[in-house]
Design a protein around this motif. Structure first.
Motif, short mmCIF file in Angstrom:
data_model
loop_
_atom_site.label_atom_id
_atom_site.label_comp_id
_atom_site.label_asym_id
_atom_site.label_seq_id
_atom_site.Cartn_x
_atom_site.Cartn_y
_atom_site.Cartn_z
N ARG A 139 4.52 6.95 6.41
CA ARG A 139 3.35 6.37 5.74
C ARG A 139 2.19 6.20 6.74
O ARG A 139 2.40 5.82 7.89
CB ARG A 139 3.72 4.99 5.15
N PRO A 140 0.96 6.45 6.29
CA PRO A 140 -0.20 6.32 7.18
C PRO A 140 -0.28 4.94 7.85
O PRO A 140 -0.64 4.85 9.02
CB PRO A 140 -1.39 6.56 6.25
N ALA A 141 0.08 3.89 7.13
CA ALA A 141 -0.04 2.55 7.72
C ALA A 141 0.97 2.34 8.84
O ALA A 141 0.68 1.67 9.84
CB ALA A 141 0.13 1.48 6.64
N PHE A 142 2.18 2.91 8.68
CA PHE A 142 3.15 2.83 9.78
C PHE A 142 2.60 3.58 10.99
O PHE A 142 2.65 3.10 12.13
CB PHE A 142 4.51 3.41 9.39
N LYS A 143 2.05 4.79 10.73
CA LYS A 143 1.55 5.62 11.84
C LYS A 143 0.40 4.92 12.56
O LYS A 143 0.28 5.00 13.78
CB LYS A 143 1.11 6.98 11.31
N LYS A 144 -0.43 4.22 11.79
CA LYS A 144 -1.55 3.48 12.41
C LYS A 144 -0.99 2.39 13.33
O LYS A 144 -1.43 2.22 14.48
CB LYS A 144 -2.41 2.87 11.30
N MET A 145 -0.01 1.66 12.83
CA MET A 145 0.62 0.61 13.67
C MET A 145 1.24 1.25 14.91
O MET A 145 1.10 0.77 16.02
CB MET A 145 1.68 -0.14 12.83
N TRP A 146 1.91 2.38 14.70
CA TRP A 146 2.63 3.02 15.82
C TRP A 146 1.65 3.51 16.88
O TRP A 146 1.91 3.40 18.08
CB TRP A 146 3.49 4.17 15.29
#
Ligand code: GSH
Length: 219
Positions: free
Chosen positions: A204-211
């Motif tokens: 998910r884009p939001a996970f990738k942003k956090m990562w």
């Protein structure tokens, strides 16, 4: 306005991921773990879990912590559940039954998954895959995880998500516990539905942003 205390390389990743899913603005105060600093009490030390300013927010001195107006919350899952309920839309519960299920899975993650999964993370990071002692710590932790993972495998064989056939805070909370076990080379392959679900959560884009934020921080 939400203020979230805690660096990405901590359980603050959980509310940070959730807030990215919601797209909510928040003030991020990157408090770092005191034990990661050479001298946490030095005058020029960055804000850390032993800093008096942070202890004034939470005397426990652990991250994450969050303030939302007058409300001060500690415990990462209390924070994610609160945010999901109050501003998360479909990420939060729609019925009392969903509330109960989201609480159940958060408690399950904290009590059955997180500790053995962390044992794997720490042992692998210490080079444990290459030493007999490390291998036995990792094997023992994996054995502790097989029963809860079988429970998750049974659940995720019948539905795509933890609660309500949609992506919710329950997926974030459990996926973040499961992430610690991902450094085990073979364990997840034994539980293909869990593996597929975890990969879907982490795509998910939001996970990738956090990562990305996490990777940008010094290790
Ligand atoms: N159960 C707590 C655990 C909090 C915790 O252990 N935080 C760690 C970082 S992930 C911490 O603050 N360590 C520094 C310290 O204990 O001084 C939660 O889920 O929020």
């Amino acid at each position: 306005m939400i203020t979230l205390y805690g660096v990405y390389r901590s359980r603050a990743s959980r509310p940070i991921w959730l807030l990215a899913e919601i797209g909510a603005p928040f003030t991020h105060v990157p408090v770092i773990q005191a034990y990661r600093l050479p001298d946490a009490k030095a005058k020029d030390a960055p804000l850390n879990t032993a800093s008096p300013e942070f202890l004034a927010v939470t005397p426990m001195g652990q991250i994450p912590a969050m303030t939302d107006g007058d409300l001060i919350l500690t415990e990462s899952f209390a924070i994610t559940l609160h945010l999901a309920r109050t501003m998360g839309g479909d990420l939060g519960p729609k019925t009392h039954a969903e509330t109960a299920l989201m609480e159940q899975w958060a408690l399950f993650g904290a009590s059955a998954i997180e500790v053995p999964a962390l044992e794997i993370t720490y042992a692998v990071a210490d080079g444990g895959l290459k030493t007999p002692e490390g291998q036995s710590i990792i094997a023992l932790a994996a054995e502790k995880l097989r029963r809860p993972l079988a429970r998750l495998q049974a659940h995720l064989s019948t539905t795509s998500h933890m609660v309500g056939d949609r992506f919710t805070v329950a997926d974030i909370n459990l996926a973040e516990c499961m992430r610690y076990g991902q450094s085990h080379p073979t364990l997840l392959a034994e539980f293909p539905a869990v593996k597929a679900w975890l990969e879907a959560c982490q795509s998910r884009p939001a996970f990738k942003k956090m990562w990305e934020g996490r990777l940008a921080e010094p290790a």
